[in-house]
Design an enzyme around this catalytic site. Structure first.
Site, PDB file in Angstrom:
ATOM      1  N   TYR A 132       0.835  -1.207   0.000  1.00 49.55           N
ATOM      2  CA  TYR A 132       0.000   0.000   0.000  1.00 49.55           C
ATOM      3  C   TYR A 132       0.870   1.257   0.000  1.00 49.55           C
ATOM      4  O   TYR A 132       1.866   1.333   0.712  1.00 49.55           O
ATOM      5  CB  TYR A 132      -0.933  -0.036   1.216  1.00 49.55           C
ATOM      6  CG  TYR A 132      -1.581   1.271   1.568  1.00 49.55           C
ATOM      7  CD1 TYR A 132      -2.333   1.985   0.630  1.00 49.55           C
ATOM      8  CD2 TYR A 132      -1.445   1.809   2.843  1.00 49.55           C
ATOM      9  CE1 TYR A 132      -2.917   3.202   0.958  1.00 49.55           C
ATOM     10  CE2 TYR A 132      -2.032   3.018   3.181  1.00 49.55           C
ATOM     11  CZ  TYR A 132      -2.758   3.708   2.236  1.00 49.55           C
ATOM     12  OH  TYR A 132      -3.332   4.904   2.560  1.00 49.55           O
ATOM     13  N   ASP A 205      -0.838  -8.030   6.184  1.00 50.14           N
ATOM     14  CA  ASP A 205      -1.927  -7.068   6.041  1.00 50.14           C
ATOM     15  C   ASP A 205      -3.069  -7.790   5.332  1.00 50.14           C
ATOM     16  O   ASP A 205      -2.966  -8.145   4.162  1.00 50.14           O
ATOM     17  CB  ASP A 205      -1.448  -5.865   5.224  1.00 50.14           C
ATOM     18  CG  ASP A 205      -2.482  -4.750   5.164  1.00 50.14           C
ATOM     19  OD1 ASP A 205      -3.694  -5.053   5.251  1.00 50.14           O
ATOM     20  OD2 ASP A 205      -2.092  -3.572   5.006  1.00 50.14           O
ATOM     21  N   LYS A 230     -11.881  -0.235   5.796  1.00 48.85           N
ATOM     22  CA  LYS A 230     -12.282  -0.857   4.539  1.00 48.85           C
ATOM     23  C   LYS A 230     -13.407  -1.880   4.773  1.00 48.85           C
ATOM     24  O   LYS A 230     -14.476  -1.530   5.228  1.00 48.85           O
ATOM     25  CB  LYS A 230     -11.058  -1.479   3.866  1.00 48.85           C
ATOM     26  CG  LYS A 230      -9.834  -0.568   3.801  1.00 48.85           C
ATOM     27  CD  LYS A 230     -10.121   0.777   3.165  1.00 48.85           C
ATOM     28  CE  LYS A 230      -8.871   1.581   2.842  1.00 48.85           C
ATOM     29  NZ  LYS A 230      -8.080   2.017   3.980  1.00 48.85           N
TER      30      LYS A 230
END
Length: 421
Positions: A132, A205, A230
């Site tokens: 990310y 993650d 999310k």
């Protein structure tokens, strides 16, 4: 070796709090042990309120809690250290991740930064290369210069890549699977075995999958990190992060750091995220159903060069995804024919898909990683990863699939390809 560096000098109250939290986590796990995912998501950590019998966990806004005698409290003393609403959510989240312990933070980035605080100056971390953009930025532009931590960004889907990059100072491996935004899928079990051989802490993650699809701790990971913002919250109205683990030493260290650094979420946000978690399994099924149809539609479209989706047999790691993921999830990445001009034409023409950052909510979102979420990644690294101007990332929501396909169809019709393409 990394696990030996537990934070020293904790007060008596801090030791009591950690002990109480561990005991409560064991009790919550026992009450929902063996139950299905949806049952745990709805009930774990959420007994009816004892005074009124309320079945919905109350939002406890208190910042401080009365003590019977100095140092003798009911498990709560100050809301940064522990809060009843946060505790309920942490226990519920731990249950659905098949973890013994859960900790919540003010954001996914705060959770990631707190994990990195476990390390010492000079330590080395091996990270998946397609990480990310915010994580990449924190590693390279904060943790490296401020704490003298070293980072190597490696394609861990390649055999032997981990072993080839381990040094004497390597202490941690940081994995995303699927990755953001190219959706690489790494074999967690395989990487975990390599980490165990070398006494490395494996962090996964799990944001793109969520606990309803994948449980990295079951596959050998030491720590799972989430952006609760999310899929777990799922409604684009909470920013939060979380960490889960089965290791008491890791939990104690992270609990100490959670309190010492203080990047904790509000009780209201914990309540909202706990409510979102209750419907996670149902939502992930619908996200996957819609995303699969979207991916198939795009794969057949003449203006699309390539589609990357773990549920398609064309995905490079399709077999790995099938092995470790219960569903393929709601994220679809594709490459338009053309470049930035064509990407802008497509994104500006969308009507139901919102052009916005973030992902994992009930509404469908589209974004351009090279300009938006991954702009902080150096251009040469983006090129190496394949994050080109033609790459578009979709977070496929829960709208009627017919409407989503029609929206994509009309937006693609707005793309004017050059005659050279």
């Amino acid at each position: 070796e990394a696990l030996r560096r537990i934070a020293p000098g904790r007060s008596l109250a801090e030791r009591k709090m950690a002990s109480t939290s561990q005991a409560d986590s064991k009790k919550a796990s026992a009450q929902t042990s063996g139950k299905g995912f949806a049952t745990r998501a709805i009930h774990a950590g959420q007994d009816p309120e004892p005074t009124t019998g309320a079945v919905s966990t109350p939002i406890s806004l208190a910042t401080t809690f009365a003590q019977r005698s100095p140092g003798e409290h009911t498990g709560f003393e100050y809301s940064r250290t522990g809060n009843p609403t946060r505790k309920a959510f942490e226990e519920c989240l731990a249950s659905v991740e098949n973890a013994k312990f859960g900790l919540c933070f003010a954001s996914g980035s705060a959770a990631s930064a707190t994990i990195i605080h476990m390390l010492n100056s000079g330590d080395h971390v091996i990270s998946i290369d397609d990480v990310y953009g915010g994580t990449n930025r924190y590693f390279n532009r904060v943790a490296n210069p401020a704490s003298n931590l070293k980072f190597s960004f490696v394609d861990l889907t390649k055999q032997g890549a981990l072993a080839a990059n381990v040094t004497a100072r390597t202490k941690m491996v940081w994995l995303e699977t699927p990755t953001n935004p190219t959706l690489k899928v790494t074999d967690i079990q395989l990487i975990a075995k390599e980490c165990k051989k070398r006494s490395l802490i494996l962090v996964v993650d799990n944001t793109f999958s969520s606990p309803a699809i994948q449980n990295p701790l079951d596959l050998g990971a030491d720590i799972v990190v989430h952006s609760i913002t999310k899929y777990i919250n799922g409604h684009s109205d909470v920013v939060m992060g979380a960490v889960c683990t089965n290791c008491p030493k890791i939990y104690e260290k992270l609990k100490f750091l959670q309190n010492a650094i203080g990047a904790v979420p509000s009780p209201f946000d914990c309540y909202m995220a706990m409510r979102g978690l209750k419907t996670l399994e149902l939502r992930m099924k619908q996200h996957t159903k819609n995303a699969t149809e979207v991916a198939r539609f795009l794969e057949a479209h003449p203006k699309v060069d390539k589609v990357v989706y773990p549920g398609l047999e064309s995905h490079p790691q399709y077999d790995v995804a099938k092995k470790q993921m219960a569903m393929a999830g709601g994220m679809v990445t594709f490459f338009l024919k053309g470049g930035i001009k064509e990407s802008r034409q497509f994104l500006e023409a969308l009507k139901i898909f919102a052009l916005a950052e973030s992902l994992g909510a009930v509404e469908s979102l589209a974004e351009h990683p090279a300009i938006m979420t991954h702009a902080a990644v150096p251009p040469d690294q983006r090129r190496k990863l394949g994050i080109s101007d033609s790459l578009v990332r979709l977070s496929v929501g829960m709208e009627s699939i017919k409407d989503l396909i029609e929206d994509l169809k009309q937006a693609l019709a707005a793309v004017k390809l050059s005659s050279k393409l």
